[in-house]
Design an enzyme around this catalytic site. Sequence first.
Site, PDB file in Angstrom:
ATOM      1  N   LYS A   1       0.858  -1.194   0.000  1.00 51.51           N
ATOM      2  CA  LYS A   1       0.000   0.000   0.000  1.00 51.51           C
ATOM      3  C   LYS A   1       0.893   1.242   0.000  1.00 51.51           C
ATOM      4  O   LYS A   1       1.908   1.276   0.704  1.00 51.51           O
ATOM      5  CB  LYS A   1      -0.892  -0.046   1.245  1.00 51.51           C
ATOM      6  CG  LYS A   1      -1.971   1.008   1.333  1.00 51.51           C
ATOM      7  CD  LYS A   1      -2.849   0.776   2.583  1.00 51.51           C
ATOM      8  CE  LYS A   1      -3.990   1.772   2.675  1.00 51.51           C
ATOM      9  NZ  LYS A   1      -4.858   1.504   3.851  1.00 51.51           N
TER      10      LYS A   1
ATOM     11  N   SER B   1      -9.923   1.417   2.912  1.00 51.44           N
ATOM     12  CA  SER B   1      -9.057   2.251   2.105  1.00 51.44           C
ATOM     13  C   SER B   1      -8.006   1.473   1.317  1.00 51.44           C
ATOM     14  O   SER B   1      -7.469   1.993   0.340  1.00 51.44           O
ATOM     15  CB  SER B   1      -8.343   3.261   2.989  1.00 51.44           C
ATOM     16  OG  SER B   1      -7.438   2.605   3.868  1.00 51.44           O
TER      17      SER B   1
ATOM     18  N   SER C   1     -10.167  -1.025   6.969  1.00 55.99           N
ATOM     19  CA  SER C   1      -9.523  -0.781   5.673  1.00 55.99           C
ATOM     20  C   SER C   1      -8.769  -1.970   5.071  1.00 55.99           C
ATOM     21  O   SER C   1      -8.329  -1.886   3.931  1.00 55.99           O
ATOM     22  CB  SER C   1      -8.563   0.403   5.778  1.00 55.99           C
ATOM     23  OG  SER C   1      -9.285   1.603   5.788  1.00 55.99           O
TER      24      SER C   1
END
Lengths: 530, 100
Positions: free
Chosen positions: A89, A164, A188
């Site tokens: 990420k 997310s 997330s």
Amino acid sequence: MDTDLTRLLAREMAALLRSGETTSRALAEAHLEVAQRQNHALNAWLVIDREGALRQADAADAVLASARRDGPAALVALHPLHGIPVGLKDLICVEGGQCTAGSRILAGYRAPYDAHIVERLRAAGAVFLGKTNMDEFAMGSSNEYSAYGPVSNPWDLDTVPGGSSGGSAAAVAAYHVPLSLGTDTGGSIRQPAALCGVVGMKPTYGRVSRYGIVAFASSLDQIGPFARDVRDAAALLHAVAGRDARDSTSAPVPVEDELLHLPDGDDEAVAWLRGKRLGLPREYFVAGMDPDVERRIHESVTFLVDAGAAVEEVSLPHTDYGLATYYIVAPAEASANLARYDGVRYGLSRRLEGGDFIADYLATRGEGFGAEVKRRVMLGTYALSAGYYDAFYLKAQKVRTLIKRDFDEIFASGIDALVAPTSPSVAFRFGAKTSDPVAMYLADACTLPVNMAGLPGISIPCGLSEGLPVGLQLIGPAWSELMLFRAARAFEGLTAAATWRGLEPAQLAEADDPAGPTPAERAAALAGSA
Amino acid sequence: MAGLSRSDVEHVAHLARLGMTAEELDRLQGELNHILEQYMKLAELDTETIPPTAQTIELENILRDDVPTPSLSQAAVLGNAPAREGEFVIVPPILGGDAG
């Protein structure tokens, strides 16, 4: 052969590397090819680092060759992730690379050092394919709040992958990588795992060092793995978990090597369930929940009962207060963490004529932050401001105690784990929730209480609803990751023969079309037709 | 509690150092008040005697060994600074008058 490699699980790739049937370079090239071909349609990656990945793969192959000369023991001693492609990420620092956190304010920033988890993965011999897309500063449940465009869900390109960590989830679902890392502050990791049909775990708060990770809400943030099955996810957690002196919140709790030895046999995995007590929290079947998602969860419970688990309805009475509590605590912590983006030391910088430094801050932050980040910084600033601290922030911290006690009491009563939906709905269409912040916040209603209590939770695929994946969430007491992986592995064994198990994301072929619409174009078209 | 007025929103935006357009502030006023309404739910709970939770794991006084270790190089630290002069980061002037 090249396209087949991407369909393998990480541990299958590891076996081929050891037997000499493939190379890390071949694995990297196969995955790079798919990721590069499909990024037009999916936008799962903010960076695909072809050069860096191939360099790491060649180094991994050199170590493999040397181990092969040293004999079988040396090959066995190699880390399970040696030579395996991994996605990160884009809020995880990799020295010399970008780390945008999905924000304009960090455009052009180059990380001056490796995050702890990056050091660990380097030592393991893993290969970094690139950085994945995300909601700005990890604030969002659909990846639509990325400053670099939305991500499409490979099951239906007109829908969101969740957020997310949407890019990390979509990249694993679409076979761009077998493994990726994300962060989970209110859901997330688990919610995008559910929406993309992959496994995702949020470990116990303190399990993984956050050194080198862009902070959102420091009492809630945790790093965790995505994978296409339970054993792969456990191996990735094992690779990154454990105490690190540079993160004082990382706990000196042993990381069990059994994480690497979950049962291979389905029968053995299922046998673990016999006599276990599982709780079904009634408050997680919320009003407004998709009835078909609820059916999938109840079917899953039936499977667990048939395998010998005792499932009983339980109550977590303060669940309903979780959303309000979370949306005070998380924005308050975010407003403090994001104060560092001042345009002076790094990141976007606007210096206006006239030399008024306040005006410079206003311009830098006004331009650098997107709408959702501004909302949360505003909420947090207000909740912490003079005269409102007791009414909002202190009150929320007290309710947080009540939420945590609900879980403590359930586990003290002998319940081994809780079984719940991960998300109240399957993947939704672009734009469905962006006009109402509260509607978007509700997407995390079933996950955020777990962060409030600091507990581990895992989402595993449990079927489809109208062709889209549904996630089953298992929640355990602090430091019970191994137990949760065993429970998840048992569920995987129970459903090994289910027809939905063998299905690939339905729109992978469409994602191959280099002339098709991008996720942003799909979102715009849906907005126009609404 | 009364909702946020437009001038409240402007005040909080200034505290948060967020420069925003009139349209952004208008939209935020509605959105923030909608979210604040959700907060009101917490008033249902009597928390008079409940201690606050700031963190969930009981780690206290975690200190690193007092051993010097290498820091990042000056070049690495300065590499991201938007305005530099030699070994220095140029910061905006915070005192009025002669600073330009």
